[in-house]
Design a protein around this motif. Structure first.
Motif, PDB file in Angstrom:
ATOM      1  N   ILE A   1      -3.733  -5.015 -15.716  1.00  0.00           N
ATOM      2  CA  ILE A   1      -2.406  -5.134 -16.340  1.00  0.00           C
ATOM      3  C   ILE A   1      -1.322  -4.822 -15.318  1.00  0.00           C
ATOM      4  CG2 ILE A   1      -0.895  -4.230 -18.142  1.00  0.00           C
ATOM      5  CD1 ILE A   1      -3.458  -3.536 -19.727  1.00  0.00           C
ATOM      6  N   LEU A   2      -1.543  -3.782 -14.511  1.00  0.00           N
ATOM      7  CA  LEU A   2      -0.554  -3.391 -13.498  1.00  0.00           C
ATOM      8  C   LEU A   2      -0.298  -4.533 -12.519  1.00  0.00           C
ATOM      9  CD1 LEU A   2       1.205  -1.373 -11.953  1.00  0.00           C
ATOM     10  CD2 LEU A   2      -0.868  -0.511 -10.849  1.00  0.00           C
ATOM     11  N   ILE A   3      -1.357  -5.128 -12.014  1.00  0.00           N
ATOM     12  CA  ILE A   3      -1.193  -6.220 -11.037  1.00  0.00           C
ATOM     13  C   ILE A   3      -0.412  -7.363 -11.655  1.00  0.00           C
ATOM     14  CG2 ILE A   3      -2.429  -7.958  -9.697  1.00  0.00           C
ATOM     15  CD1 ILE A   3      -4.703  -5.907  -9.366  1.00  0.00           C
ATOM     16  N   GLN A   4      -0.784  -7.752 -12.878  1.00  0.00           N
ATOM     17  CA  GLN A   4      -0.124  -8.898 -13.500  1.00  0.00           C
ATOM     18  C   GLN A   4       1.309  -8.580 -13.903  1.00  0.00           C
ATOM     19  OE1 GLN A   4      -2.492 -10.845 -16.475  1.00  0.00           O
ATOM     20  NE2 GLN A   4      -4.303 -10.965 -15.168  1.00  0.00           N
ATOM     21  N   HIS A   5       1.541  -7.348 -14.295  1.00  0.00           N
ATOM     22  CA  HIS A   5       2.922  -6.967 -14.621  1.00  0.00           C
ATOM     23  C   HIS A   5       3.824  -7.051 -13.394  1.00  0.00           C
ATOM     24  CE1 HIS A   5       6.379  -4.779 -16.086  1.00  0.00           C
ATOM     25  NE2 HIS A   5       6.196  -3.823 -15.183  1.00  0.00           N
ATOM     26  N   LEU A   6       3.347  -6.554 -12.267  1.00  0.00           N
ATOM     27  CA  LEU A   6       4.143  -6.625 -11.042  1.00  0.00           C
ATOM     28  C   LEU A   6       4.369  -8.074 -10.624  1.00  0.00           C
ATOM     29  CD1 LEU A   6       2.519  -3.692  -9.013  1.00  0.00           C
ATOM     30  CD2 LEU A   6       4.744  -3.698 -10.148  1.00  0.00           C
ATOM     31  N   GLU A   7       3.371  -8.927 -10.847  1.00  0.00           N
ATOM     32  CA  GLU A   7       3.498 -10.339 -10.475  1.00  0.00           C
ATOM     33  C   GLU A   7       4.441 -11.087 -11.403  1.00  0.00           C
ATOM     34  OE1 GLU A   7      -0.742 -11.457  -8.329  1.00  0.00           O
ATOM     35  OE2 GLU A   7      -0.616 -11.559 -10.516  1.00  0.00           O
ATOM     36  N   TYR A   8       4.307 -10.860 -12.696  1.00  0.00           N
ATOM     37  CA  TYR A   8       5.043 -11.662 -13.673  1.00  0.00           C
ATOM     38  C   TYR A   8       6.426 -11.108 -14.006  1.00  0.00           C
ATOM     39  CZ  TYR A   8       0.568 -13.992 -14.617  1.00  0.00           C
ATOM     40  OH  TYR A   8      -0.591 -14.707 -14.503  1.00  0.00           O
ATOM     41  N   ASN A   9       6.587  -9.798 -13.975  1.00  0.00           N
ATOM     42  CA  ASN A   9       7.804  -9.184 -14.517  1.00  0.00           C
ATOM     43  C   ASN A   9       8.708  -8.527 -13.488  1.00  0.00           C
ATOM     44  OD1 ASN A   9       7.038  -9.907 -17.156  1.00  0.00           O
ATOM     45  ND2 ASN A   9       5.791  -8.061 -17.361  1.00  0.00           N
ATOM     46  N   THR A  10       8.310  -8.496 -12.215  1.00  0.00           N
ATOM     47  CA  THR A  10       9.147  -7.866 -11.189  1.00  0.00           C
ATOM     48  C   THR A  10       9.245  -8.778  -9.973  1.00  0.00           C
ATOM     49  OG1 THR A  10       7.413  -6.717  -9.940  1.00  0.00           O
ATOM     50  CG2 THR A  10       8.237  -5.623 -11.925  1.00  0.00           C
ATOM     51  N   ASP A  11      10.159  -8.414  -9.076  1.00  0.00           N
ATOM     52  CA  ASP A  11      10.319  -9.154  -7.818  1.00  0.00           C
ATOM     53  C   ASP A  11       9.566  -8.486  -6.666  1.00  0.00           C
ATOM     54  OD1 ASP A  11      12.008 -11.025  -9.011  1.00  0.00           O
ATOM     55  OD2 ASP A  11      13.757  -9.730  -8.740  1.00  0.00           O
ATOM     56  N   VAL A  12       8.750  -7.511  -6.975  1.00  0.00           N
ATOM     57  CA  VAL A  12       8.000  -6.798  -5.936  1.00  0.00           C
ATOM     58  C   VAL A  12       6.970  -7.743  -5.327  1.00  0.00           C
ATOM     59  CG1 VAL A  12       6.419  -4.902  -5.491  1.00  0.00           C
ATOM     60  CG2 VAL A  12       8.349  -4.575  -7.045  1.00  0.00           C
ATOM     61  N   THR A  13       6.899  -7.709  -4.003  1.00  0.00           N
ATOM     62  CA  THR A  13       5.905  -8.527  -3.303  1.00  0.00           C
ATOM     63  C   THR A  13       4.561  -7.816  -3.338  1.00  0.00           C
ATOM     64  OG1 THR A  13       7.605  -9.371  -1.820  1.00  0.00           O
ATOM     65  CG2 THR A  13       5.313  -9.630  -1.125  1.00  0.00           C
ATOM     66  N   ILE A  14       3.546  -8.494  -3.873  1.00  0.00           N
ATOM     67  CA  ILE A  14       2.213  -7.902  -3.865  1.00  0.00           C
ATOM     68  C   ILE A  14       1.232  -8.899  -3.259  1.00  0.00           C
ATOM     69  CG2 ILE A  14       2.739  -6.534  -5.930  1.00  0.00           C
ATOM     70  CD1 ILE A  14       0.705  -8.272  -7.413  1.00  0.00           C
ATOM     71  N   TYR A  15       0.241  -8.342  -2.563  1.00  0.00           N
ATOM     72  CA  TYR A  15      -0.814  -9.146  -1.956  1.00  0.00           C
ATOM     73  C   TYR A  15      -2.136  -8.804  -2.649  1.00  0.00           C
ATOM     74  CZ  TYR A  15       2.413 -10.194   1.873  1.00  0.00           C
ATOM     75  OH  TYR A  15       3.480 -10.627   2.620  1.00  0.00           O
ATOM     76  N   THR A  16      -2.822  -9.841  -3.122  1.00  0.00           N
ATOM     77  CA  THR A  16      -4.128  -9.629  -3.749  1.00  0.00           C
ATOM     78  C   THR A  16      -5.213 -10.482  -3.092  1.00  0.00           C
ATOM     79  OG1 THR A  16      -3.601 -11.328  -5.389  1.00  0.00           O
ATOM     80  CG2 THR A  16      -3.121  -9.039  -5.983  1.00  0.00           C
ATOM     81  N   GLU A  17      -4.854 -11.153  -2.002  1.00  0.00           N
ATOM     82  CA  GLU A  17      -5.804 -12.091  -1.401  1.00  0.00           C
ATOM     83  C   GLU A  17      -6.719 -11.456  -0.363  1.00  0.00           C
ATOM     84  OE1 GLU A  17      -1.775 -12.911   0.717  1.00  0.00           O
ATOM     85  OE2 GLU A  17      -2.517 -12.183  -1.210  1.00  0.00           O
ATOM     86  N   PHE A  18      -6.446 -10.200   0.052  1.00  0.00           N
ATOM     87  CA  PHE A  18      -7.275  -9.570   1.076  1.00  0.00           C
ATOM     88  C   PHE A  18      -8.508  -8.928   0.438  1.00  0.00           C
ATOM     89  CE2 PHE A  18      -2.873  -9.247   2.736  1.00  0.00           C
ATOM     90  CZ  PHE A  18      -3.015 -10.118   3.801  1.00  0.00           C
ATOM     91  N   SER A  19      -9.649  -9.117   1.071  1.00  0.00           N
ATOM     92  CA  SER A  19     -10.902  -8.595   0.510  1.00  0.00           C
ATOM     93  C   SER A  19     -10.967  -7.081   0.616  1.00  0.00           C
ATOM     94  CB  SER A  19     -12.101  -9.212   1.236  1.00  0.00           C
ATOM     95  OG  SER A  19     -12.097 -10.603   1.110  1.00  0.00           O
ATOM     96  N   ASN A  20     -10.756  -6.568   1.820  1.00  0.00           N
ATOM     97  CA  ASN A  20     -10.809  -5.124   2.024  1.00  0.00           C
ATOM     98  C   ASN A  20     -10.103  -4.783   3.319  1.00  0.00           C
ATOM     99  OD1 ASN A  20     -12.870  -5.145   4.294  1.00  0.00           O
ATOM    100  ND2 ASN A  20     -14.035  -6.150   2.655  1.00  0.00           N
ATOM    101  N   CYS A  21     -10.076  -3.510   3.637  1.00  0.00           N
ATOM    102  CA  CYS A  21      -9.270  -3.046   4.766  1.00  0.00           C
ATOM    103  C   CYS A  21      -9.884  -3.359   6.119  1.00  0.00           C
ATOM    104  CB  CYS A  21      -9.009  -1.548   4.646  1.00  0.00           C
ATOM    105  SG  CYS A  21     -10.506  -0.551   4.695  1.00  0.00           S
TER     106      CYS A  21
END
Length: 1764
Positions: free
Chosen positions: A198-218
């Protein structure tokens, strides 16, 4: 207070590393009893039995993969590295090597974080940079926030958004990264898994915050590329995960970031106030790189195995809920996929996400649960009669009807979420019931469905769903409240109506559930509850919040004019107590306090000014002479006399030139550089223009002849380009400065020379009639083979003419000021104020001394105050003032005085006072110094950008708003001077209004003032105008170089400013305004552009020879070069529009090659690097490092290197010969002494002869010995010609008696010095003096040289990265290089600084001045003292009002202005209730003591509480030794513990407790306060809690409630029309608990007004638009906890120093660097001294035990510190 949310035990076998890790990191139960549990269980308050056992969810092996069509993008394990490691291999290795490595990693990170510094995270941050936030760390930090109650989703998102919004409000830019592989770690925890999604989708859909979800790991290659390209400012990450495996995952993430030189900030340690955000900043170092490189393969193995392990768990298709009740995840996803398609057809667009998730999760869960029950019944029938009765072993699972009841109540709760405003929901009743544990598997099944629904929804792009409701998806408390009603209250006969609207919506939703369920019959919407099983069980809970009673609302009515004048507009909105209230009556009984008399003993109490050590209380009269202009009426006589003198001078200079010219010509030919220098020396000393012209022509001819000779030689290297540079320089000067003396023959000669060197166009432009004979000759061999414009820009850039005025200004005698400098003189002449912003070394300080001279000329009474930020700068200015000004003054008056915290000298009887801000504030706020204040005519603020600093900045603000007289505010680094000037204009208007009002209010008083003025000398009336003088051009260019090591050799590459830019930066923000090029760098940029884009359309137009401002121009000016630079910058921006890839290539081409060097190698090779700079003629240089220890170590290494070189160069027998000569000299002197003694007794001729011979012998020995004592030029950095030995010895003599003076003495003799704040003043002074005199060529310094110290140098070198090396300090430090009149160009070298950091320093703007929180309770008390005790009440009130009304922080911010008024009222209320003010705001009680310790709020108020309880007298019991009172070591140490808990508090991160468990002496943690003292502090804190909590309740109605019902970041509004027709809603949400001043979002987690008494949580839970911060409340926390409730211990540095007397021990034990250690101990000593003086003055008994104890402690500390 909300119970601490707890974490889940990861399912593991006894042999797993996790169980052992728990014991390894175990911490003391008494310190962190709450949080110890939180590391290993999740929500035990509700689900502890179920979630901590393995019975309820039994995972089975996977039975196969899902069909592809039903998979929902489950991430496959990423390939960290192509390494084949089987599970069995890992288990085998894990018990040995991997377990050990992971433990070592944890230990390394704990150590790193334990030494982190709490700093302002955004101190050099600008909009062009970003930092990283690890999404899972953000999630963990907010989930475990002490205020959050599990299941309250909306409150969770309020916490998240408040955290992020705080950064955004302060202009920070960040990105959030969620790694794909991290998702699988939550698979066993369905609620957390769903909430994270829910947090990830909320940041994506409802805010202008840039988030990256495409990286596998550090450790994925893509992530490493991202880090290298973007190089984030720092990384915010949690140091602990929910499970031990996740902690390992985070540790690997942290060590990899540190390896990449990205610094770390723990997410749970972040704090903020109104203007700043602070965090524990852990810097990358060599150890991190070493550890990662050593264990990289193993760490990749560990990560890969973890990823595979969790991926396999996530792919399991069946989990067992209750015995034979198996949940098939494949069927779940299949059903969800089908149901989503069906629902999409029913609700084609605009569907509320809450309805979507609720309807699908309920329908799918019920359908599958029914199937599971059916399958389980069949299985049970098959097993009838067997011994395996799983269904009987467990509590009975819910029936299908019971499950349907749960879902119906869930649907009803969702309807409430959709239709009830937050205003109503915030009034929900608090119940202490939890779900029955047997329901939890079913509830988890619902949560699993929620996760799968959201994942599949994201994969669908063809359904328009309204995601606004995502942050309010569920409300567990509301659900349980509904269940409680139907389970208990409804069965008791309470039947309440739902209301028509809610009933209709509920029926629609449940009917949709039934529709989606197909043929299944789960019952209708009514009745909501059809079964009787108890869903809830009661659980005993710890009471939330404080047990304190909420104090009666109401403020004490106080009477004072200033209250009405300042805050009168809000008083009507505040509740006040009646006059007969006991709290009001008690005030009237308190006795008025006199500032100078103790309230009991009437003993005089000195003020801060009188306490400062005075060097000369009775100054001797001095004679001073101010420079004045003498005018004569005999102008004609003077003119004739001047002509005669000029003729004589011209003749004399001609003769001097004739005598020198041949020698100079010869020397130029033999030694070019020496000869040119000699010629320049003559030109500088020659005052006759015609003679200078002749000399310049001779120099030109000689240079040309020498060039021709060089060109005729066969060796290519013989062509010295310096000859042409000097030749062109002569042409420049002749053409521009002597044009009136140039005849045609001269012009032809110049043209000829230009033609010969290949500049035909310039030759023709200068003289078209170039002789034909020259054109027929082959002169190509003399050409420089370069265009004239290119040559000038490349080689002549330091000599390009600037636009300088030639007309002298009669006000200035020694130079011709520029236009902007004349404006400064005009400002002073007109008595105006000015903000002066100009680069370092541009000459802005001259206006200060002109201002001083003006005040000295006007009268003997006027005072000009020079405010400098540091004591070092004070001393420098004082020296300059003494050297510039002399004046005859009446007895008792002097020209210059000093006032610092350490000492004062002629402070009140001088005309020029040089001081620091804090000391001027003391004078301005002292009631008894106001007559002196009225003598002030001008105030000069040097380095006024300190107004934006973190410590003491508010004092600068107070000064600027309190002074009436004009001022000059100087700085080189202000990015928003217009804003600052506008604010200062407003202040001056205020004072203009005050002045006019006071003059009109009392005509008789005004007449008296006029008569007094007539008796004095005429003094011009001050102007209220404020000008902005902003000069942006540096006189000298700065060129940057990057230094790195390769194969033990130095690579020093030029760093082009454009190399710091990126395409994204230019697109968004353009090219920074202060990113300038030297002319040479413009050529380099042009050439690079041509190289990158050969087809570039404007290539020919911008070719230097064709550029309009250069074409055929003999003398290119700096203004022309600047136009070329601007044109190139415009072209880069145009390229971005045409083809950004070309700009990428261009910037990459310009980047220098830099090799990553180890810190140890860099330090080891540092002496060689300095030698390299010496070879390059780049000395003198200042080398900057923020580590005092490194500063001294590197200086010692330089000395060692020089001594080694000398030993190598010297004759091996030289030492033996030197010893022999020394011995021989000693014998000769002894013999001479005997002979002289004998001669005095007998007059012998032979004896006289013997004495003469001995004298000659001694002279010869000394001469020979001198050869051995002299340093070879290669073995020293000194210039022996600038300072003679006698002068040097006299200067070095000042080091005698100083700490480690012998060490500095040895360094200085070799031309090496160091400079830092921990040195004694004499030592710093000697270093500065010898550097200015050019004896010392190498100085290694901290930031002590950054602010204004006059230390001209050729180069500045940054030798160590630091969090404090920011944009502001970089500009201040680099500004030392290339001082005007000293060097042609300044050089900046980066040695060991990461390239990305260099880029940030170059392109970052200087931080804007935004002001500080301007008030404190102690300041309010000082203002009340001023008003009450000053002779001129109106003037005092005007000063106080100016401070209150005109803060920079509130400028153009009406809401902050309003908040400050409330804070002022609160401060007065606190002071009144604590007994420091009476009802008329007149100081009483211990006001004087508190005000003297105003630097140390709140410790000053706590100290008074301890004194009043006589605890110090109980502690300080003396013992008699030889008839004298002495205190034992135990008493002294206890006293130190008490004081260290109050003053100089420095917190450590919670992870220090882990180190303490492992290593007893790793960090010294301060002992807790003794119980009696702690009880008094707690009593004080309880009063603060009560006052502040009640105050918040009093002002809560002033909050902006519209914003309070919005999420801070997404601004989703949860206010709507109140539901009034539902009896059930009114019953469930009665509002019986007090929630007046609590955020409605926090109310959802059962936070009430009672929680406002918990100061650890009040910032997070109170109404956010009140704009009051708990940091501004005098609360002294005995136990400080971070966001997650973990205890932060105090650093015990003070006690450690008292015990050991060693600063070095503080660096080892307490994690401090030497400089911080010294400053902290010094400040602690000053506090003890101040308390000692106050107590001795307050107490009648000089033999009082407490006074004697503080005296003994003060002397002990001073003795120990003096030894250091």
């Amino acid at each position: 207070m909300a119970s601490v949310t707890t974490m889940l035990n990861e399912k593991s076998s006894p042999n797993n590393r996790e169980s052992e890790s728990e014991s390894d990191s175990e911490i003391d139960n008494d310190d962190d009893s709450e949080t110890t549990e939180s590391l290993f269980s999740f929500d035990q308050s509700e689900e502890e039995d179920h979630l901590s056992s393995e019975e309820d969810i039994i995972e089975e092996p996977a039975s196969g993969h899902l069909p592809c069509e039903f998979e929902i993008n489950e991430e496959k394990p990423s390939e960290v590295e192509a390494i084949d490691v089987s599970s069995s291999d890992f288990e085998r290795l894990c018990l040995t090597e991997y377990k050990k490595i992971l433990n070592e990693l944890s230990l390394l990170i704990w150590k790193t974080l334990s030494k982190s510094k709490m700093v302002n995270l955004l101190q050099d941050f600008v909009e062009s940079e970003f930092f990283l936030i690890d999404g899972d760390s953000l999630f963990i930090t907010c989930v475990f926030n002490v205020n959050f109650k599990e299941g309250q989703t909306l409150h969770f998102f309020y916490i998240v958004e408040q955290f992020l919004h705080d950064f955004i409000q302060k202009e920070a830019r960040f990105v959030i990264v969620f790694f794909k592989d991290a998702e699988n770690m939550y698979f066993n925890y369905p609620e957390l898994l769903a909430l994270r999604t829910i947090l990830i989708q909320h940041l994506e859909y409802n805010t202008d915050v840039t988030i990256y979800t495409e990286f596998s790991n550090c450790l994925s290659p893509e992530w490493e590329i991202f880090l290298k390209e973007c190089y984030p400012y720092f990384l915010i990450v949690s140091e602990e995960g929910i499970t031990p495996h996740q902690t390992d995952f985070l540790n690997i993430f942290i060590i990899h970031a540190l390896y990449q030189k990205i610094n770390i900030v723990p997410s749970s340690e972040i704090e903020s106030d109104v203007l700043r955000i602070y965090g524990h900043y852990a810097s990358s170092c060599y150890l991190h790189k070493q550890f990662f490189e050593k264990h990289e393969i193993q760490l990749r193995h560990v990560l890969q195995v973890y990823i595979r392990e969790y991926y396999q768990k996530s792919q399991e298709t069946e989990i067992v809920l209750y015995g034979h009740l198996k949940l098939n995840l494949g069927y779940v996803q299949k059903e969800i996929n089908q149901t989503l398609s069906l629902l999409q057809n029913l609700w084609p667009e605009g569907a509320d996400i809450r309805s979507v998730v609720c309807s699908i999760s309920c329908s799918v869960t019920l359908k599958l649960y029914k199937k599971m029950l059916h399958n389980a019944q069949d299985c049970e029938n098959l097993n009838t009669g067997t011994e395996n009765h799983n269904m009987q072993d467990l509590k009975k699972p819910p029936t299908l009807n019971e499950a349907a009841d749960l879902c119906r109540m869930h649907c009803l709760s969702v309807i409430f979420l959709q239709h009830l405003p937050l205003f109503q929901r915030a009034k929900s009743r608090i119940i202490t019931y939890i779900w029955d544990r047997t329901l939890l598997p079913f509830l988890n099944m619902l949560k699993k469905c929620t996760f799968f629904i959201l994942k599949q929804l994201k994969a669908r792009n063809n359904w328009d769903v309204n995601f606004t409701g995502l942050p309010d998806l569920t409300d567990t408390s509301l659900w349980k409240n509904i269940a409680y009603y139907y389970e208990i209250e409804y069965n008791r006969g309470l039947n309440l109506g739902l209301g028509d609207t809610l009933m209709q919506e509920y029926q629609k939703l449940w009917n949709m559930v039934l529709t989606l369920s197909g043929d299944e019959d789960f019952g209708g919407p009514i009745p909501i509850r059809t079964t009787t099983r108890l869903f809830l069980t009661q659980k005993e809970t710890t009471p939330r919040g404080s047990n304190q009673e909420i104090q009666k609302l109401g403020l004490i009515p106080l009477k004072a004019e200033i209250i009405e004048d300042y805050a009168g507009d809000i008083l009507s909105e505040l509740p006040f107590l009646s006059s007969d209230d006991p709290a009001v009556i008690s005030l009237s009984k308190k006795k008025e306090f006199d500032e100078l008399r103790h309230w009991h003993s009437f003993r005089l109490l000195s003020d801060d000014f009188e306490r400062t050590r005075c060097n000369s209380d009775d100054p001797t009269p001095q004679t001073w002479n101010v420079r004045t202009q003498v005018f004569s009426n005999a102008e004609k006589f003077i003119e004739e006399n001047q002509k005669r003198q000029l003729a004589k001078l011209e003749k004399r200079e001609e003769e001097r030139w004739n005598n020198l010219s041949l020698h100079i010509e010869k020397e130029i030919k033999e030694n070019f550089n020496s000869g040119i220098k000699r010629l320049e020396n003559f030109l500088q000393t020659c005052p006759v223009k015609s003679v200078k012209f002749t000399a310049e022509m001779v120099g030109l001819d000689t240079c040309f002849k020498l060039w021709m000779e060089c060109c005729l030689k066969p060796e290519a290297e013989s062509r010295d380009i310096n000859i042409i540079i000097n030749l062109m320089k002569k042409i420049y000067i002749l053409h521009e400065k002597y044009s009136e003396l140039l005849q045609n023959t001269h012009r032809q000669k110049l043209a000829k020379y230009l033609k010969y060197i290949g500049f035909d166009n310039l030759a023709y432009s200068l003289c078209p009639q170039v002789q034909e004979s020259d054109t027929k000759k082959d002169i190509s061999k003399y050409s420089v083979h370069m265009g004239a414009a290119r040559f000038q820009l490349t080689h002549m850039s330091p000599y390009l003419f600037r636009e300088e005025r030639s007309d002298p200004d009669p006000r200035v005698h020694h130079f011709i000021p520029d236009t902007w400098q004349r404006e400064l003189l005009d400002v002073v002449d007109n008595n105006e104020s000015a903000v002066i912003v100009a680069p370092t070394s541009s000459g802005k300080t001259y206006a200060s001394y002109y201002c001083m001279e003006k005040i000295l000329r006007e009268s003997d009474e006027g005072v000009v105050v020079y405010v400098a930020p540091t004591k070092a700068l004070v001393n420098q200015v004082v020296g300059t003032v003494y050297s510039l000004f002399t004046k005859t003054l009446p007895k008792g008056l002097v020209v210059c005085g000093v006032f610092t915290r350490d000492y004062r000298h002629d402070t009140l009887n001088c005309q020029i006072l040089v001081t620091v801000p804090q000391c001027l504030e003391i004078l301005l706020l002292s009631p008894h110094r106001q007559q002196w204040v009225k003598r002030m005519r001008y105030v000069i603020f040097d380095e006024v950008h300190c107004l934006g600093g973190e410590i003491g900045a508010e004092v600068w603000e107070h000064l600027l708003v309190m002074i009436r007289c004009p001022f000059l505010a100087l700085s080189a680094t202000i990015s928003n001077p217009e804003h600052l000037t506008e604010w200062l204009v407003l202040i001056k208007r205020y004072w203009q209004h005050v002045e006019s009002t006071m003059e009109n209010s009392d005509p008789s008083q005004n007449a008296l003032k006029v008569s007094k003025k007539q008796q004095r000398k005429r003094i011009e009336k001050p102007s209220y105008r404020v000008r902005l003088v902003w000069y942006k051009e540096r006189y000298n260019d700065l060129e940057k170089y990057v230094c790195s090591l390769k194969d033990n050799d130095f690579i020093i590459e030029h760093y082009h400013p454009c190399a710091a830019l990126t395409v994204n930066h230019i697109k968004k923000y353009g090219i920074p305004l202060d990113l300038g090029f030297s002319p040479r760098e413009s050529i380099l940029l042009y050439d690079a552009m041509v190289h990158v884009w050969p087809e570039w359309t404007r290539m020919q137009e911008l070719e230097p020879e064709e550029f309009s401002c250069f074409k055929n121009k003999i003398v290119i000016t700096r203004a022309d070069a600047k136009k070329y630079e601007e044109e190139l910058k415009k072209e880069i921006i145009r390229w971005i529009q045409l083809d950004p890839s070309k700009v990428n290539q261009l910037l990459k081409y310009l980047k220098p090659q830099n090799f990553d060097n180890l810190e140890i190698e860099s330090q080891k090779m540092f002496p060689c690097f300095v030698e390299k700079l010496k070879e390059m003629d780049k000395l003198p240089a200042i080398f900057f490092s923020y580590n005092i220890h490194s500063v001294e170590i590197l200086a010692s290494r330089l000395l060692t290197n020089l001594i080694s070189k000398q030993i190598t160069h010297n004759d091996p027998n030289s030492e033996r010969k030197k010893k022999n000569l020394t011995k021989k000299l000693r014998k000769a002197r002894s013999s001479q002494k005997r002979n002289i003694s004998t001669f005095l007794n007998s007059d012998s001729g032979a004896r006289i002869q013997r004495i003469i011979l001995l004298a000659a012998e001694i002279k010869e020995i000394k001469k020979n010995l001198k050869k051995y004592n002299e340093f070879s030029p290669d073995c020293t950095y000194t210039d022996s010609t600038v300072v003679d030995n006698q002068t040097l010895a006299k200067i070095l003599l000042r080091l005698r008696g100083t700490r480690q003076g012998y060490k500095l003495h040895s360094l200085l003799k070799r031309g090496i010095g160091y400079h830092h704040g921990s040195m004694e003043y004499k030592q710093r002074q000697v270093v500065e003096m010898l550097f200015r005199q050019k004896h010392v060529k190498v100085v290694i310094a901290t930031s002590s040289l950054a602010l204004g110290i006059n230390m001209p140098c050729k180069s500045v070198v940054f030798i160590e990265d630091s969090v404090f090396l920011n944009a502001l300090n970089f500009r201040q430090m680099s500004g030392r290089a290339g001082r005007r009149g000293e060097d042609l160009i300044g050089n900046v070298f980066f040695y060991g600084i990461p390239l990305p950091k260099i880029e940030r320093l170059l392109k970052s703007n200087v931080p804007k001045l935004k002001g500080q929180f301007p008030l404190s309770i102690s300041l309010v008390l000082r203002l009340m003292l001023l008003i009450a005790k000053a002779d001129d009440k109106e003037d005092a009130k005007a000063k106080a009002l100016s401070v209150l009304q005109h803060s920079l922080m509130s400028f153009k911010q009406p809401k902050i202005k309003c908040m400050l008024k409330f804070y002022f009222i609160y401060s007065l209320q606190f002071l009144a209730t604590e007994g420091y003010l009476n009802s008329e705001c007149i100081p009483t009680g211990y006001s004087g003591l508190v005000s003297h310790l105003h630097y140390h709020e709140p410790a000053n108020f706590v100290l008074v509480s301890l004194l009043e309880k006589c605890l110090f007298h109980k502690l300080c019991i003396p013992i008699n030794i030889d008839g004298q009172k002495t205190f034992s070591q135990d008493v002294m140490e206890t006293l130190v513990v008490v004081l260290a808990n109050l003053f100089g508090r420095r917190y450590l991160p919670p992870c220090v407790k882990n180190l303490k468990k492992k290593f007893a002496h790793s960090v010294k943690i301060l002992d807790a306060l003794p119980k009696e003292f702690a009880a008094v502090v707690e009593e004080h804190n309880n009063r603060i809690r009560e006052n502040f909590g009640s105050f918040l309740l009093s002002i809560s109605n002033l909050a902006d409630m519209r914003k309070e019902y919005q999420l801070p970041l997404s601004e989703i509004d949860f206010s709507s029309k109140e539901c009034e027709d539902s009896e059930l809603v009114s019953h469930l949400m009665p509002g019986t608990e007090s929630r007046t001043a609590v955020s409605p979002f926090a109310c959802l987690s059962d936070i009430t007004d009672q929680d406002l008494f918990d100061m650890d949580v009040v910032n997070d839970v109170m109404l956010r638009t009140i704009y009051v911060n708990v940091e501004n409340v005098p609360f002294l926390s005995l136990v400080k906890r971070n966001r997650n409730g973990r205890k932060c211990p105090l650093n015990g540095y003070a006690l450690n120093f008292y015990k050991t007397g060693s600063l070095s021990a503080l660096t080892v034990d307490n994690g401090l660097n030497m400089g911080d250690a010294f400053n902290l101990i010094r400040d602690f000593v000053l506090v003890i001294q101040s308390i000692r003086i106050s107590l001795s003055e307050l107490c009648d008994d000089e033999d009082d035990n407490v006074v004697l104890a503080f005296k003994q402690l003060s002397e002990a500390f001073k003795t120990k510190l003096r030894k250091k």
